[in-house]
Design a protein around this motif. Structure first.
Motif, PDB file in Angstrom:
ATOM      1  N   LEU A  35       0.747  -1.325   0.113  1.00  0.00           N
ATOM      2  CA  LEU A  35      -0.007  -0.029  -0.070  1.00  0.00           C
ATOM      3  C   LEU A  35       0.756   1.153   0.160  1.00  0.00           C
ATOM      4  N   GLU A  36       1.996   1.101   0.861  1.00  0.00           N
ATOM      5  CA  GLU A  36       2.929   2.122   0.756  1.00  0.00           C
ATOM      6  C   GLU A  36       3.722   2.398  -0.623  1.00  0.00           C
ATOM      7  N   LYS A  37       4.088   1.447  -1.295  1.00  0.00           N
ATOM      8  CA  LYS A  37       4.525   1.470  -2.645  1.00  0.00           C
ATOM      9  C   LYS A  37       3.490   2.166  -3.570  1.00  0.00           C
ATOM     10  N   ALA A  38       2.294   1.587  -3.395  1.00  0.00           N
ATOM     11  CA  ALA A  38       1.265   2.349  -4.262  1.00  0.00           C
ATOM     12  C   ALA A  38       0.674   3.764  -4.042  1.00  0.00           C
ATOM     13  N   ASN A  39       1.320   4.187  -2.818  1.00  0.00           N
ATOM     14  CA  ASN A  39       0.990   5.684  -2.439  1.00  0.00           C
ATOM     15  C   ASN A  39      -0.408   5.761  -1.694  1.00  0.00           C
ATOM     16  N   LYS A  40      -0.725   4.603  -1.307  1.00  0.00           N
ATOM     17  CA  LYS A  40      -2.295   4.658  -0.861  1.00  0.00           C
ATOM     18  C   LYS A  40      -1.889   4.900   0.718  1.00  0.00           C
ATOM     19  N   ILE A  41      -0.773   4.694   1.348  1.00  0.00           N
ATOM     20  CA  ILE A  41      -0.522   5.092   2.757  1.00  0.00           C
ATOM     21  C   ILE A  41       0.856   5.742   2.788  1.00  0.00           C
ATOM     22  N   LYS A  42       1.237   6.355   3.737  1.00  0.00           N
ATOM     23  CA  LYS A  42       2.465   7.184   4.003  1.00  0.00           C
ATOM     24  C   LYS A  42       3.063   6.813   5.418  1.00  0.00           C
ATOM     25  N   SER A  43       4.368   7.234   5.542  1.00  0.00           N
ATOM     26  CA  SER A  43       4.907   7.105   6.847  1.00  0.00           C
ATOM     27  C   SER A  43       4.660   5.925   7.775  1.00  0.00           C
ATOM     28  N   LEU A  44       4.778   4.697   7.160  1.00  0.00           N
ATOM     29  CA  LEU A  44       4.284   3.471   7.809  1.00  0.00           C
ATOM     30  C   LEU A  44       5.553   3.208   8.986  1.00  0.00           C
ATOM     31  N   GLU A  45       5.024   3.075  10.203  1.00  0.00           N
ATOM     32  CA  GLU A  45       5.593   3.009  11.506  1.00  0.00           C
ATOM     33  C   GLU A  45       5.369   1.528  12.088  1.00  0.00           C
TER      34      GLU A  45
END
Length: 115
Positions: A35-45
């Protein structure tokens, strides 16, 4: 992959040098990475820690802070909100209590349970 049993009979799994408490948690991590690679989410912690009640001293006795460590936190780009996730096989009494405290203290955050 290291696999070792935990208190809830989950197998610990290592992915990208992170050790997860369960296979379900490691799978969710992989999904979130996509999802982060697809720019659906950001700043995964991973393993974000929240203070639910601060430490205090009463009658000379020290009380430790009550904290809650979630599994993941990220910014949901579409909804423009911060999401806190916990992957649970089942909810313990302790978790339910901490969930209530979290919801009270962090009204601007969205706590999501992944089963």
């Amino acid at each position: 992959e290291d696999k070792e049993m935990s208190k809830y009979h989950n197998k610990k799994v290592t992915v990208d040098n992170y050790v997860f408490d369960s296979i379900a948690e490691s799978k969710r991590y992989k999904e979130l990475c996509l999802l982060e690679k697809a720019n659906k989410i950001k700043s995964l912690e991973l393993q974000p820690k929240f203070e639910l009640q601060e430490a205090f001293i009463k009658n000379g006795k020290r009380y430790k802070a009550i904290t809650y460590t979630a599994d993941f936190m990220y910014l949901d780009v579409e909804k423009n909100c911060i999401v806190v996730e916990d992957v649970k096989g089942f909810e313990t009494k302790e978790f339910k209590l901490k969930q209530k405290m979290f919801e009270y203290k962090y009204k601007n955050l969205s706590l999501v349970l992944i089963k």
